[in-house]
Design an enzyme around this catalytic site. Structure first.
Site, PDB file in Angstrom:
ATOM      1  N   GLY A   1     -23.080 -47.333   2.421  1.00  0.00           N
ATOM      2  CA  GLY A   1     -24.303 -46.876   3.090  1.00  0.00           C
ATOM      3  C   GLY A   1     -25.601 -47.192   2.371  1.00  0.00           C
ATOM      4  O   GLY A   1     -26.608 -46.518   2.586  1.00  0.00           O
TER       5      GLY A   1
ATOM      6  N   MET B   1     -17.522 -51.969   9.826  1.00  0.00           N
ATOM      7  CA  MET B   1     -16.487 -52.994   9.698  1.00  0.00           C
ATOM      8  C   MET B   1     -15.509 -53.026  10.866  1.00  0.00           C
ATOM      9  O   MET B   1     -14.363 -53.428  10.726  1.00  0.00           O
ATOM     10  CB  MET B   1     -15.746 -52.837   8.365  1.00  0.00           C
ATOM     11  CG  MET B   1     -16.676 -52.870   7.156  1.00  0.00           C
ATOM     12  SD  MET B   1     -17.843 -54.246   7.130  1.00  0.00           S
ATOM     13  CE  MET B   1     -16.844 -55.468   6.318  1.00  0.00           C
TER      14      MET B   1
ATOM     15  N   ASN C   1     -27.033 -56.270  13.929  1.00  0.00           N
ATOM     16  CA  ASN C   1     -26.043 -56.229  12.845  1.00  0.00           C
ATOM     17  C   ASN C   1     -26.618 -56.915  11.609  1.00  0.00           C
ATOM     18  O   ASN C   1     -27.424 -57.839  11.734  1.00  0.00           O
ATOM     19  CB  ASN C   1     -24.787 -56.982  13.305  1.00  0.00           C
ATOM     20  CG  ASN C   1     -23.706 -57.033  12.240  1.00  0.00           C
ATOM     21  OD1 ASN C   1     -23.378 -56.025  11.618  1.00  0.00           O
ATOM     22  ND2 ASN C   1     -23.149 -58.213  12.004  1.00  0.00           N
TER      23      ASN C   1
ATOM     24  N   HIS D   1     -25.432 -59.092   8.291  1.00  0.00           N
ATOM     25  CA  HIS D   1     -24.264 -59.846   7.811  1.00  0.00           C
ATOM     26  C   HIS D   1     -24.620 -60.518   6.476  1.00  0.00           C
ATOM     27  O   HIS D   1     -25.697 -61.106   6.339  1.00  0.00           O
ATOM     28  CB  HIS D   1     -23.862 -60.897   8.848  1.00  0.00           C
ATOM     29  CG  HIS D   1     -22.615 -61.616   8.467  1.00  0.00           C
ATOM     30  ND1 HIS D   1     -21.366 -61.044   8.588  1.00  0.00           N
ATOM     31  CD2 HIS D   1     -22.418 -62.842   7.914  1.00  0.00           C
ATOM     32  CE1 HIS D   1     -20.456 -61.893   8.141  1.00  0.00           C
ATOM     33  NE2 HIS D   1     -21.072 -62.989   7.723  1.00  0.00           N
TER      34      HIS D   1
ATOM     35  N   ASP E   1     -20.480 -62.264  15.001  1.00  0.00           N
ATOM     36  CA  ASP E   1     -21.564 -62.757  14.133  1.00  0.00           C
ATOM     37  C   ASP E   1     -22.299 -63.960  14.731  1.00  0.00           C
ATOM     38  O   ASP E   1     -22.626 -64.918  14.017  1.00  0.00           O
ATOM     39  CB  ASP E   1     -21.009 -63.111  12.739  1.00  0.00           C
ATOM     40  CG  ASP E   1     -20.395 -61.907  12.034  1.00  0.00           C
ATOM     41  OD1 ASP E   1     -20.861 -60.779  12.289  1.00  0.00           O
ATOM     42  OD2 ASP E   1     -19.467 -62.092  11.240  1.00  0.00           O
TER      43      ASP E   1
HETATM   44  C1  GAR Z   1     -23.428 -55.065   3.616  1.00  0.00           C
HETATM   45  O1  GAR Z   1     -23.551 -55.990   2.586  1.00  0.00           O
HETATM   46  C2  GAR Z   1     -23.288 -55.759   4.961  1.00  0.00           C
HETATM   47  O2  GAR Z   1     -23.914 -57.002   4.995  1.00  0.00           O
HETATM   48  C3  GAR Z   1     -21.801 -55.926   5.068  1.00  0.00           C
HETATM   49  O3  GAR Z   1     -21.267 -54.736   4.541  1.00  0.00           O
HETATM   50  C4  GAR Z   1     -22.123 -54.274   3.490  1.00  0.00           C
HETATM   51  C5  GAR Z   1     -22.313 -52.782   3.652  1.00  0.00           C
HETATM   52  O4  GAR Z   1     -22.988 -52.254   2.565  1.00  0.00           O
HETATM   53  N1  GAR Z   1     -21.419 -56.116   6.431  1.00  0.00           N
HETATM   54  C6  GAR Z   1     -20.451 -56.939   6.804  1.00  0.00           C
HETATM   55  O5  GAR Z   1     -19.784 -57.578   6.016  1.00  0.00           O
HETATM   56  C7  GAR Z   1     -20.234 -57.008   8.301  1.00  0.00           C
HETATM   57  N2  GAR Z   1     -19.440 -58.131   8.631  1.00  0.00           N
HETATM   58  P1  GAR Z   1     -23.604 -50.790   2.620  1.00  0.00           P
HETATM   59  O6  GAR Z   1     -22.520 -49.878   3.174  1.00  0.00           O
HETATM   60  O7  GAR Z   1     -23.912 -50.475   1.173  1.00  0.00           O
HETATM   61  O8  GAR Z   1     -24.826 -50.812   3.491  1.00  0.00           O
END
Ligand code: GAR
Length: 187
Positions: free
Chosen positions: A14, A88, A105, A107, A143
């Site tokens: 988060g 996810m 979103n 990515h 994506d």
């Molecule tokens: C982020 O880096 C985001 O880009 C990635 O998950 C992480 C969540 O971090 N998202 C993906 O890989 C989606 N395909 P967070 O929970 O610390 O915000």
């Protein structure tokens, strides 16, 4: 300025949610966060919602009607914008259609390169010179929706997965808010 109500979907740490919460304190930032949705009851990010008194919903994606449960909450909180911030799970075509909301979103790659999971490993394996992050609209392909903001950095010799993740997330925390400002300023 009348702020729009946003809902943030998370699955884990988060850090993007935290950065967005911080920016909503600015009167000129176009959204309020009215709801946080997590598919993971153990997601650390839920603590950011709790700390900031933001209503949150933990959903069980194994239940057949879980998307209807989310849709009902989205209606209840008059949500205009859905932000996937490290969520996810794949959002179904039906959900996209039935919500009728803008869904964006974040990515951790320079899309269209490296869609899907394990982006940092693949970036390194491919000897990329640059990487970064992309905020984009959701469509019915993974994506693949229209890019709103992209930020990049050059990869240094010796950068590993951990370093790439740290550098990428630092950019993400700016890119997400910039994308939201852009959506409401120009669309
Ligand atoms: C982020 O880096 C985001 O880009 C990635 O998950 C992480 C969540 O971090 N998202 C993906 O890989 C989606 N395909 P967070 O929970 O610390 O915000």
């Amino acid at each position: 300025m009348v702020k729009k109500n946003a809902c943030i979907f998370i699955s884990g740490y988060g850090s993007n949610l935290k950065a967005l919460i911080h920016n909503t304190r600015d009167h000129n930032f176009p959204i309020n966060i009215s709801l946080v949705v997590s598919n993971n009851s153990k997601a650390k990010g839920i603590l950011h919602a709790k700390k900031n008194s933001i209503p949150y919903l933990i959903i069980n994606t194994k239940k057949r009607n879980f998307e209807n449960v989310i849709l009902a909450e989205i209606k209840k909180y008059k949500i205009s914008l859905i932000c996937l911030a490290g969520y996810m799970k794949i959002i179904s075509k039906k959900f996209i259609k039935n919500s009728g909301k803008k869904i964006i979103n974040i990515h951790p790659s320079l899309l269209p390169k490296f869609k899907g999971l394990n982006t940092f490993e693949r970036v390194l394996k491919n000897n990329e010179k640059k990487t970064g992050c992309t905020v984009h609209f959701i469509n019915d392909k993974l994506d693949s929706g229209k890019t709103i903001v992209q930020k990049s950095f050059f990869i240094n010799k010796g950068d590993n997965v951990k370093v790439l993740k740290e550098k990428t997330q630092k950019l993400e925390h700016k890119a997400f808010s910039e994308a939201i400002i852009r959506i409401y300023r120009y669309n």
